[in-house]
Motif scaffolding. Sequence first.
Motif, PDB file in Angstrom:
ATOM      1  N   ALA A 186      47.031 -81.315 -90.439  1.00  0.00           N
ATOM      2  CA  ALA A 186      46.206 -81.583 -89.426  1.00  0.00           C
ATOM      3  C   ALA A 186      45.995 -80.284 -88.606  1.00  0.00           C
ATOM      4  O   ALA A 186      44.924 -79.736 -88.258  1.00  0.00           O
ATOM      5  CB  ALA A 186      46.397 -82.808 -88.822  1.00  0.00           C
ATOM      6  N   ARG A 206      34.027 -82.626 -82.549  1.00  0.00           N
ATOM      7  CA  ARG A 206      33.831 -83.307 -83.748  1.00  0.00           C
ATOM      8  C   ARG A 206      33.671 -82.474 -84.841  1.00  0.00           C
ATOM      9  O   ARG A 206      34.168 -82.716 -86.036  1.00  0.00           O
ATOM     10  CB  ARG A 206      32.362 -83.858 -83.722  1.00  0.00           C
ATOM     11  CG  ARG A 206      32.465 -85.141 -82.762  1.00  0.00           C
ATOM     12  CD  ARG A 206      30.935 -85.683 -82.493  1.00  0.00           C
ATOM     13  NE  ARG A 206      30.071 -84.520 -82.053  1.00  0.00           N
ATOM     14  CZ  ARG A 206      28.742 -84.748 -81.592  1.00  0.00           C
ATOM     15  NH1 ARG A 206      28.138 -86.007 -82.057  1.00  0.00           N
ATOM     16  NH2 ARG A 206      28.132 -83.803 -81.250  1.00  0.00           N
ATOM     17  N   LEU A 227      37.634 -81.260 -85.213  1.00  0.00           N
ATOM     18  CA  LEU A 227      38.280 -82.342 -85.579  1.00  0.00           C
ATOM     19  C   LEU A 227      38.333 -82.791 -87.092  1.00  0.00           C
ATOM     20  O   LEU A 227      39.118 -83.207 -87.756  1.00  0.00           O
ATOM     21  CB  LEU A 227      38.211 -83.644 -84.685  1.00  0.00           C
ATOM     22  CG  LEU A 227      38.997 -83.433 -83.313  1.00  0.00           C
ATOM     23  CD1 LEU A 227      38.489 -84.700 -82.427  1.00  0.00           C
ATOM     24  CD2 LEU A 227      40.386 -83.401 -83.394  1.00  0.00           C
ATOM     25  N   ARG A 228      37.134 -82.632 -87.617  1.00  0.00           N
ATOM     26  CA  ARG A 228      36.637 -82.797 -88.924  1.00  0.00           C
ATOM     27  C   ARG A 228      37.448 -81.788 -90.050  1.00  0.00           C
ATOM     28  O   ARG A 228      37.964 -82.166 -90.808  1.00  0.00           O
ATOM     29  CB  ARG A 228      35.002 -82.561 -89.101  1.00  0.00           C
ATOM     30  CG  ARG A 228      34.847 -82.804 -90.711  1.00  0.00           C
ATOM     31  CD  ARG A 228      35.068 -84.393 -91.054  1.00  0.00           C
ATOM     32  NE  ARG A 228      34.528 -84.543 -92.341  1.00  0.00           N
ATOM     33  CZ  ARG A 228      35.121 -85.187 -93.295  1.00  0.00           C
ATOM     34  NH1 ARG A 228      36.152 -86.245 -92.740  1.00  0.00           N
ATOM     35  NH2 ARG A 228      34.736 -85.349 -94.320  1.00  0.00           N
ATOM     36  N   SER A 260      40.284 -80.733 -89.228  1.00  0.00           N
ATOM     37  CA  SER A 260      41.807 -81.286 -89.196  1.00  0.00           C
ATOM     38  C   SER A 260      41.689 -82.300 -90.116  1.00  0.00           C
ATOM     39  O   SER A 260      42.746 -82.362 -91.032  1.00  0.00           O
ATOM     40  CB  SER A 260      42.008 -81.610 -87.727  1.00  0.00           C
ATOM     41  OG  SER A 260      43.262 -82.165 -87.850  1.00  0.00           O
ATOM     42  N   GLU A 261      40.851 -83.310 -90.240  1.00  0.00           N
ATOM     43  CA  GLU A 261      40.692 -84.431 -91.041  1.00  0.00           C
ATOM     44  C   GLU A 261      40.648 -83.977 -92.499  1.00  0.00           C
ATOM     45  O   GLU A 261      41.378 -84.437 -93.559  1.00  0.00           O
ATOM     46  CB  GLU A 261      39.563 -85.410 -90.716  1.00  0.00           C
ATOM     47  CG  GLU A 261      39.917 -86.223 -89.380  1.00  0.00           C
ATOM     48  CD  GLU A 261      38.358 -86.774 -89.056  1.00  0.00           C
ATOM     49  OE1 GLU A 261      37.463 -86.386 -89.701  1.00  0.00           O
ATOM     50  OE2 GLU A 261      38.646 -87.291 -87.790  1.00  0.00           O
ATOM     51  N   GLN A 262      40.062 -83.013 -92.735  1.00  0.00           N
ATOM     52  CA  GLN A 262      39.802 -82.594 -94.360  1.00  0.00           C
ATOM     53  C   GLN A 262      40.912 -81.977 -94.855  1.00  0.00           C
ATOM     54  O   GLN A 262      41.469 -82.320 -95.930  1.00  0.00           O
ATOM     55  CB  GLN A 262      38.638 -81.478 -94.282  1.00  0.00           C
ATOM     56  CG  GLN A 262      37.282 -82.105 -94.040  1.00  0.00           C
ATOM     57  CD  GLN A 262      35.990 -80.969 -94.079  1.00  0.00           C
ATOM     58  OE1 GLN A 262      36.434 -79.874 -93.428  1.00  0.00           O
ATOM     59  NE2 GLN A 262      34.966 -81.419 -94.309  1.00  0.00           N
ATOM     60  N   ALA A 279      43.982 -82.799 -93.635  1.00  0.00           N
ATOM     61  CA  ALA A 279      44.924 -83.953 -93.727  1.00  0.00           C
ATOM     62  C   ALA A 279      44.909 -84.732 -95.173  1.00  0.00           C
ATOM     63  O   ALA A 279      45.750 -84.990 -95.871  1.00  0.00           O
ATOM     64  CB  ALA A 279      45.115 -84.548 -92.823  1.00  0.00           C
ATOM     65  N   VAL A 280      43.681 -84.697 -95.495  1.00  0.00           N
ATOM     66  CA  VAL A 280      42.826 -85.651 -96.800  1.00  0.00           C
ATOM     67  C   VAL A 280      43.537 -84.894 -98.022  1.00  0.00           C
ATOM     68  O   VAL A 280      44.096 -85.308 -98.989  1.00  0.00           O
ATOM     69  CB  VAL A 280      41.565 -85.867 -96.829  1.00  0.00           C
ATOM     70  CG1 VAL A 280      41.233 -86.030 -98.066  1.00  0.00           C
ATOM     71  CG2 VAL A 280      41.187 -86.976 -95.658  1.00  0.00           C
TER      72      VAL A 280
END
Length: 84
Positions: free
Chosen positions: A20, A56, A59-60, A62-64, A66-67
Amino acid sequence: YAIEAVVIKMNIDTDIQWAAWDGIRKFEAKNHDYLQGQIGNPEGPEKPNKKFYDPRVWLRASEQSAVERLGEAFADLKSTNQLQ
């Protein structure tokens, strides 16, 4: 053998936290020149940067990241495509 015997414990919390953070770090490195102020970037001194510093967006990233790391863990555990 442990994975085939379905006897395994894998702690990936630290890896996910790093992934992340790494997503944010890479976003900043890629868009550094756009994150120095609200207005003014390599495209021109009057160009706005809102689409880069909007939380947004980063943070997206970061989320990508982590995924992607979760996908690697799922593959390591041979648990992808199990619910079909």
